[in-house]
Design a protein around this motif. Structure first.
Motif, PDB file in Angstrom:
ATOM      1  N   SER A   1       0.846  -1.189   0.000  1.00  0.00           N
ATOM      2  CA  SER A   1       0.000   0.000   0.000  1.00  0.00           C
ATOM      3  C   SER A   1       0.880   1.237   0.000  1.00  0.00           C
ATOM      4  O   SER A   1       1.793   1.360   0.812  1.00  0.00           O
ATOM      5  CB  SER A   1      -0.898   0.042   1.235  1.00  0.00           C
ATOM      6  OG  SER A   1      -1.822  -1.009   1.201  1.00  0.00           O
TER       7      SER A   1
ATOM      8  N   HIS B   1      -1.124   8.374  -0.493  1.00  0.00           N
ATOM      9  CA  HIS B   1      -1.009   9.572  -1.328  1.00  0.00           C
ATOM     10  C   HIS B   1      -0.709  10.801  -0.478  1.00  0.00           C
ATOM     11  O   HIS B   1      -1.094  11.900  -0.821  1.00  0.00           O
ATOM     12  CB  HIS B   1      -2.310   9.789  -2.113  1.00  0.00           C
ATOM     13  CG  HIS B   1      -2.606   8.688  -3.072  1.00  0.00           C
ATOM     14  ND1 HIS B   1      -3.756   8.642  -3.812  1.00  0.00           N
ATOM     15  CD2 HIS B   1      -1.924   7.579  -3.430  1.00  0.00           C
ATOM     16  CE1 HIS B   1      -3.764   7.573  -4.573  1.00  0.00           C
ATOM     17  NE2 HIS B   1      -2.658   6.908  -4.345  1.00  0.00           N
TER      18      HIS B   1
ATOM     19  N   ARG C   1       5.289   3.877   2.785  1.00  0.00           N
ATOM     20  CA  ARG C   1       4.498   2.790   2.201  1.00  0.00           C
ATOM     21  C   ARG C   1       4.509   1.608   3.159  1.00  0.00           C
ATOM     22  O   ARG C   1       5.437   1.454   3.951  1.00  0.00           O
ATOM     23  CB  ARG C   1       5.044   2.472   0.820  1.00  0.00           C
ATOM     24  CG  ARG C   1       5.702   1.205   0.632  1.00  0.00           C
ATOM     25  CD  ARG C   1       6.191   0.936  -0.762  1.00  0.00           C
ATOM     26  NE  ARG C   1       6.027   2.033  -1.670  1.00  0.00           N
ATOM     27  CZ  ARG C   1       6.633   2.163  -2.824  1.00  0.00           C
ATOM     28  NH1 ARG C   1       7.484   1.251  -3.206  1.00  0.00           N
ATOM     29  NH2 ARG C   1       6.423   3.180  -3.594  1.00  0.00           N
TER      30      ARG C   1
ATOM     31  N   THR D   1     -11.308   3.296  -7.805  1.00  0.00           N
ATOM     32  CA  THR D   1     -11.216   2.442  -8.987  1.00  0.00           C
ATOM     33  C   THR D   1     -10.595   1.113  -8.582  1.00  0.00           C
ATOM     34  O   THR D   1      -9.811   1.043  -7.635  1.00  0.00           O
ATOM     35  CB  THR D   1     -10.365   3.089 -10.101  1.00  0.00           C
ATOM     36  OG1 THR D   1      -9.097   3.427  -9.571  1.00  0.00           O
ATOM     37  CG2 THR D   1     -11.033   4.324 -10.655  1.00  0.00           C
ATOM     38  N   GLU D   2     -10.973   0.070  -9.322  1.00  0.00           N
ATOM     39  CA  GLU D   2     -10.528  -1.264  -8.957  1.00  0.00           C
ATOM     40  C   GLU D   2     -10.418  -2.135 -10.208  1.00  0.00           C
ATOM     41  O   GLU D   2     -11.247  -2.047 -11.097  1.00  0.00           O
ATOM     42  CB  GLU D   2     -11.547  -1.867  -7.988  1.00  0.00           C
ATOM     43  CG  GLU D   2     -11.268  -3.291  -7.618  1.00  0.00           C
ATOM     44  CD  GLU D   2     -12.347  -3.878  -6.736  1.00  0.00           C
ATOM     45  OE1 GLU D   2     -12.050  -4.115  -5.566  1.00  0.00           O
ATOM     46  OE2 GLU D   2     -13.470  -4.096  -7.225  1.00  0.00           O
TER      47      GLU D   2
ATOM     48  N   VAL E   1      -5.763  -4.462  -7.991  1.00  0.00           N
ATOM     49  CA  VAL E   1      -5.353  -3.113  -7.615  1.00  0.00           C
ATOM     50  C   VAL E   1      -6.590  -2.335  -7.185  1.00  0.00           C
ATOM     51  O   VAL E   1      -7.612  -2.366  -7.862  1.00  0.00           O
ATOM     52  CB  VAL E   1      -4.687  -2.389  -8.806  1.00  0.00           C
ATOM     53  CG1 VAL E   1      -4.307  -0.975  -8.431  1.00  0.00           C
ATOM     54  CG2 VAL E   1      -3.488  -3.154  -9.295  1.00  0.00           C
TER      55      VAL E   1
ATOM     56  N   VAL F   1      -7.527   1.651  -5.962  1.00  0.00           N
ATOM     57  CA  VAL F   1      -7.023   3.011  -5.812  1.00  0.00           C
ATOM     58  C   VAL F   1      -8.105   3.872  -5.162  1.00  0.00           C
ATOM     59  O   VAL F   1      -9.236   3.917  -5.647  1.00  0.00           O
ATOM     60  CB  VAL F   1      -6.613   3.621  -7.175  1.00  0.00           C
ATOM     61  CG1 VAL F   1      -6.133   5.061  -6.986  1.00  0.00           C
ATOM     62  CG2 VAL F   1      -5.542   2.784  -7.832  1.00  0.00           C
TER      63      VAL F   1
ATOM     64  N   ASP G   1      -8.615   7.787  -4.050  1.00  0.00           N
ATOM     65  CA  ASP G   1      -7.934   9.060  -4.264  1.00  0.00           C
ATOM     66  C   ASP G   1      -8.866  10.232  -3.985  1.00  0.00           C
ATOM     67  O   ASP G   1      -9.974  10.291  -4.516  1.00  0.00           O
ATOM     68  CB  ASP G   1      -7.422   9.150  -5.695  1.00  0.00           C
ATOM     69  CG  ASP G   1      -6.371  10.234  -5.859  1.00  0.00           C
ATOM     70  OD1 ASP G   1      -5.774  10.644  -4.852  1.00  0.00           O
ATOM     71  OD2 ASP G   1      -6.160  10.666  -6.999  1.00  0.00           O
TER      72      ASP G   1
ATOM     73  N   SER H   1      -4.895   6.162  -1.260  1.00  0.00           N
ATOM     74  CA  SER H   1      -3.768   5.250  -1.394  1.00  0.00           C
ATOM     75  C   SER H   1      -3.944   4.401  -2.646  1.00  0.00           C
ATOM     76  O   SER H   1      -5.026   4.294  -3.201  1.00  0.00           O
ATOM     77  CB  SER H   1      -3.673   4.344  -0.174  1.00  0.00           C
ATOM     78  OG  SER H   1      -4.876   3.609  -0.031  1.00  0.00           O
ATOM     79  N   THR H   2      -2.845   3.805  -3.077  1.00  0.00           N
ATOM     80  CA  THR H   2      -2.858   2.800  -4.131  1.00  0.00           C
ATOM     81  C   THR H   2      -2.477   1.487  -3.465  1.00  0.00           C
ATOM     82  O   THR H   2      -1.450   1.411  -2.786  1.00  0.00           O
ATOM     83  CB  THR H   2      -1.857   3.149  -5.245  1.00  0.00           C
ATOM     84  OG1 THR H   2      -2.221   4.417  -5.781  1.00  0.00           O
ATOM     85  CG2 THR H   2      -1.872   2.108  -6.337  1.00  0.00           C
ATOM     86  N   ASN H   3      -3.294   0.443  -3.667  1.00  0.00           N
ATOM     87  CA  ASN H   3      -3.129  -0.810  -2.933  1.00  0.00           C
ATOM     88  C   ASN H   3      -3.084  -1.991  -3.882  1.00  0.00           C
ATOM     89  O   ASN H   3      -3.928  -2.109  -4.770  1.00  0.00           O
ATOM     90  CB  ASN H   3      -4.303  -1.008  -1.980  1.00  0.00           C
ATOM     91  CG  ASN H   3      -4.526   0.198  -1.118  1.00  0.00           C
ATOM     92  OD1 ASN H   3      -3.778   0.428  -0.192  1.00  0.00           O
ATOM     93  ND2 ASN H   3      -5.525   0.993  -1.439  1.00  0.00           N
ATOM     94  N   TYR H   4      -2.116  -2.869  -3.667  1.00  0.00           N
ATOM     95  CA  TYR H   4      -2.020  -4.117  -4.404  1.00  0.00           C
ATOM     96  C   TYR H   4      -2.295  -5.216  -3.400  1.00  0.00           C
ATOM     97  O   TYR H   4      -1.643  -5.282  -2.367  1.00  0.00           O
ATOM     98  CB  TYR H   4      -0.626  -4.277  -5.008  1.00  0.00           C
ATOM     99  CG  TYR H   4      -0.256  -3.119  -5.893  1.00  0.00           C
ATOM    100  CD1 TYR H   4      -0.623  -3.105  -7.225  1.00  0.00           C
ATOM    101  CD2 TYR H   4       0.426  -2.019  -5.379  1.00  0.00           C
ATOM    102  CE1 TYR H   4      -0.307  -2.028  -8.035  1.00  0.00           C
ATOM    103  CE2 TYR H   4       0.752  -0.945  -6.174  1.00  0.00           C
ATOM    104  CZ  TYR H   4       0.384  -0.955  -7.499  1.00  0.00           C
ATOM    105  OH  TYR H   4       0.686   0.109  -8.290  1.00  0.00           O
TER     106      TYR H   4
END
Length: 184
Positions: free
Chosen positions: A41, A44, A49, A137-138, A155, A157, A159, A173-176
Motif C-alpha cells: 500500500s 497519497h 508505504r 477504482t478497482e 489493484v 485506488v 484518491d 492510497s494505491t493498494n495491491y
C-alpha cells in the motif's frame, strides 16, 4: 469417405454451472462477500508505504446480471509517519462501486469497477482529522478454487483531496492485494 455425424451432448455446454436452465441462458443473481489483504500500500500523503502491514478491506458484491454488479467496501489502513516511525496515520474508507465482469468461460474471471466513497485520515497528532470524498477504482482477476470460493488479486485506488488552501491534504492510497471471495 464421409465421416458419420455425431450428436452433440447438450449438457456439455460451455456456460458455467448455476445458470438458468442447466447451462443455457444467464446466471442466477449472486451475492459475494470477501476479505482482502493489501500486500503493498502506497499512501497519497506524507507517510511511508506499508508492506504486509495492517491494511485490509471487507466488501460485499451483488451481481443481478451476468456482467453488471455493485460493490460496497470498508477499508482500514495504517501507515508509519515519514519523520517519526513510532507515529502512524490511520485511514478508514467506505465506498460504493459499479462493476463490470469479463468472463472467460473457464475458471478465471476479470472485473473492473469505479465509484465514490468517503475517507477519513487521522494524522499522528490526532488533532487534524481530514475527511473527504474519494474516487475509487478497482481491477481484479479471480481464479475459482471451489464451487463457492474464489482466490482474487488486483489493484484498488482510493484518491481524494480534503478541500482547498493551506490546510488541505491528499487522502487516499494505491493498494495491491489479494483476497478471498465467497459466493452464494
Amino acid at each position: 469417405m464421409f465421416q458419420k455425424a455425431r450428436a452433440q451432448n447438450a449438457s456439455a455446454a460451455t456456460e458455467p454451472a448455476g445458470s438458468v436452465f442447466e447451462g443455457v441462458g444467464r446466471r442466477y443473481p449472486s451475492l459475494h462477500v470477501g476479505l482482502d489483504f493489501m500486500v503493498l500500500s502506497t499512501p497519497h500523503y506524507s507517510a511511508n508505504r506499508a508492506v504486509f502491514g495492517s491494511q485490509y478491506s471487507f466488501w460485499g458484491e451483488y451481481w443481478p446480471q451476468d456482467a453488471f454488479g455493485v460493490k460496497g467496501i470498508y477499508a482500514s489502513q495504517k501507515y508509519p509517519d515519514l519523520s517519526n516511525a513510532s507515529l502512524s496515520h490511520a485511514t478508514t474508507t467506505l465506498a460504493f462501486l459499479g462493476k463490470y465482469r469479463f468472463d472467460t468461460g473457464s475458471d478465471w474471471h476479470f472485473t473492473v469497477g469505479g465509484g465514490i466513497g468517503s475517507s477519513d485520515r487521522n494524522p499522528p497528532t490526532g488533532t487534524d482529522l481530514k475527511s473527504t470524498s474519494v474516487l475509487v477504482t478497482e481491477m481484479r482477476a479471480g481464479l475459482k478454487a471451489s464451487e463457492f470460493l474464489w482466490l482474487e488479486g488486483g489493484v484498488l485506488v482510493l484518491d481524494g483531496h480534503s478541500g482547498s488552501g493551506s490546510s488541505a491534504a491528499r487522502v487516499g492510497s494505491t493498494n495491491y492485494g489479494f483476497g478471498l471471495n465467497f459466493g452464494f
